[in-house]
Design a protein around this motif. Structure first.
Motif, PDB file in Angstrom:
ATOM      1  N   THR A 119      27.972  36.569  35.744  1.00 19.05           N
ATOM      2  CA  THR A 119      29.379  36.774  36.217  1.00 19.05           C
ATOM      3  C   THR A 119      29.754  38.252  36.414  1.00 19.05           C
ATOM      4  O   THR A 119      30.638  38.487  37.424  1.00 19.05           O
ATOM      5  N   ALA A 120      28.810  39.155  35.778  1.00 18.89           N
ATOM      6  CA  ALA A 120      29.250  40.493  35.932  1.00 18.89           C
ATOM      7  C   ALA A 120      29.290  41.136  37.471  1.00 18.89           C
ATOM      8  O   ALA A 120      30.044  41.889  38.038  1.00 18.89           O
ATOM      9  N   PRO A 121      28.176  40.847  38.170  1.00 18.36           N
ATOM     10  CA  PRO A 121      28.225  41.028  39.689  1.00 18.36           C
ATOM     11  C   PRO A 121      29.308  40.711  40.437  1.00 18.36           C
ATOM     12  O   PRO A 121      29.774  41.424  41.314  1.00 18.36           O
ATOM     13  N   GLU A 122      29.891  39.500  40.213  1.00 13.93           N
ATOM     14  CA  GLU A 122      31.084  38.995  40.851  1.00 13.93           C
ATOM     15  C   GLU A 122      32.597  39.970  40.513  1.00 13.93           C
ATOM     16  O   GLU A 122      33.175  40.065  41.536  1.00 13.93           O
ATOM     17  N   THR A 140      43.234  43.715  30.462  1.00 16.55           N
ATOM     18  CA  THR A 140      43.436  43.690  31.913  1.00 16.55           C
ATOM     19  C   THR A 140      44.574  42.720  32.212  1.00 16.55           C
ATOM     20  O   THR A 140      44.863  42.377  33.381  1.00 16.55           O
ATOM     21  N   LEU A 141      45.298  42.284  31.172  1.00 20.15           N
ATOM     22  CA  LEU A 141      46.477  41.393  31.471  1.00 20.15           C
ATOM     23  C   LEU A 141      47.712  42.302  31.763  1.00 20.15           C
ATOM     24  O   LEU A 141      48.795  41.793  32.290  1.00 20.15           O
ATOM     25  N   ARG A 165      35.764  39.569  26.067  1.00 16.62           N
ATOM     26  CA  ARG A 165      36.685  38.492  26.406  1.00 16.62           C
ATOM     27  C   ARG A 165      37.971  38.672  25.452  1.00 16.62           C
ATOM     28  O   ARG A 165      39.030  37.951  25.595  1.00 16.62           O
ATOM     29  N   ARG A 166      38.044  39.766  24.622  1.00 13.68           N
ATOM     30  CA  ARG A 166      39.185  39.948  23.821  1.00 13.68           C
ATOM     31  C   ARG A 166      39.768  41.234  24.312  1.00 13.68           C
ATOM     32  O   ARG A 166      39.248  42.286  24.918  1.00 13.68           O
ATOM     33  N   GLY A 222      37.943  35.750  32.642  1.00 13.27           N
ATOM     34  CA  GLY A 222      38.096  35.457  31.371  1.00 13.27           C
ATOM     35  C   GLY A 222      37.887  36.774  30.856  1.00 13.27           C
ATOM     36  O   GLY A 222      37.758  36.884  29.397  1.00 13.27           O
ATOM     37  N   ILE A 223      37.755  38.005  31.438  1.00 16.62           N
ATOM     38  CA  ILE A 223      37.553  39.524  30.868  1.00 16.62           C
ATOM     39  C   ILE A 223      38.863  40.041  30.499  1.00 16.62           C
ATOM     40  O   ILE A 223      39.739  39.955  31.419  1.00 16.62           O
ATOM     41  N   ARG A 224      38.701  40.299  29.270  1.00 22.25           N
ATOM     42  CA  ARG A 224      40.380  40.823  28.815  1.00 22.25           C
ATOM     43  C   ARG A 224      40.386  42.266  28.434  1.00 22.25           C
ATOM     44  O   ARG A 224      41.249  42.850  28.588  1.00 22.25           O
TER      45      ARG A 224
END
Length: 200
Positions: A16-19, A47-48, A88-89, A64-66
């Motif tokens: 998912t990193a390239p996206e 990121t929220l 993800r945290r 889902g990256i936080r």
């Protein structure tokens, strides 16, 4: 890193990193690009939360990256790339994690610079070899023209140039054709001589 003049995610450990990174490339803004340009570390604790690089933050939350941290890859005070770490945290990257990541980034930068130097040298070597091969063919063709036309080296080269312009072909292609034709004629002559001797 820069690939063919454009920013690209060349190496990644999660599909998912390239996206996620693409959001930076599309907008021209993001912590990775800024780490590369500014040669400094950028951290997003959540990121929220609102903050710089909204397109990138949105792409992160969609995957889902936080939290993230972006570090420049520096060699001799020049950036050769940038490294992104995703979690993800929320607030996953404290000072200790950034210190550890910085050590890794400094080693990764050296590896990346060495790899780039290797490929640059290989490409240069390949180009020089090709140029020398072309030069050899052109010199052979000039020698053949000097022998057949009774002219000097400059005049032989001028004949090649005129033929190249007239036929809209590269000089080396004209030279190769002259050399190939001479080889074909010589082979045919040798075969004729052998045939004549075998009949006697």
């Amino acid at each position: 890193m820069m690939v063919e003049g454009r920013h690209r995610t060349a190496i990644f450990t999660d599909e998912t990193a390239p996206e996620i990174d693409q959001a930076q490339y599309d907008s021209g803004h993001g912590p990775c690009l800024d780490a590369f340009r500014d040669q400094r570390v950028y951290r997003i604790d959540s990121t929220l939360e609102d903050g710089p690089w909204p397109e990138f933050r949105h792409a992160c939350t969609d995957h889902g990256i936080r939290s993230t941290v972006s570090l420049p890859l520096l060699v001799d005070k020049a950036a050769v790339g940038a490294l992104n770490l995703y979690s993800r945290r929320e607030r996953a990257f404290g000072d200790g994690e950034i210190d550890t990541a910085s050590l890794f980034a400094s080693q990764a930068a050296i590896v990346l610079a060495n790899a780039q130097a290797y490929w640059d040298a290989r490409e240069l070597s390949s180009g020089l070899s090709e140029a020398m091969k072309h030069r050899a063919v052109i010199e052979q063709a000039k020698g053949m023209l000097m022998a057949s036309q009774g002219c000097d080296e400059d005049s032989a080269f001028e004949l090649l140039v005129r033929a190249s312009q007239r036929e809209n072909l590269k000089l080396r292609e004209i030279a190769q054709r002259i050399v190939d034709n001479a080889i074909t004629r010589r082979t045919a002559t040798e075969n004729d001589d052998r045939g004549a001797r075998s009949k006697q």
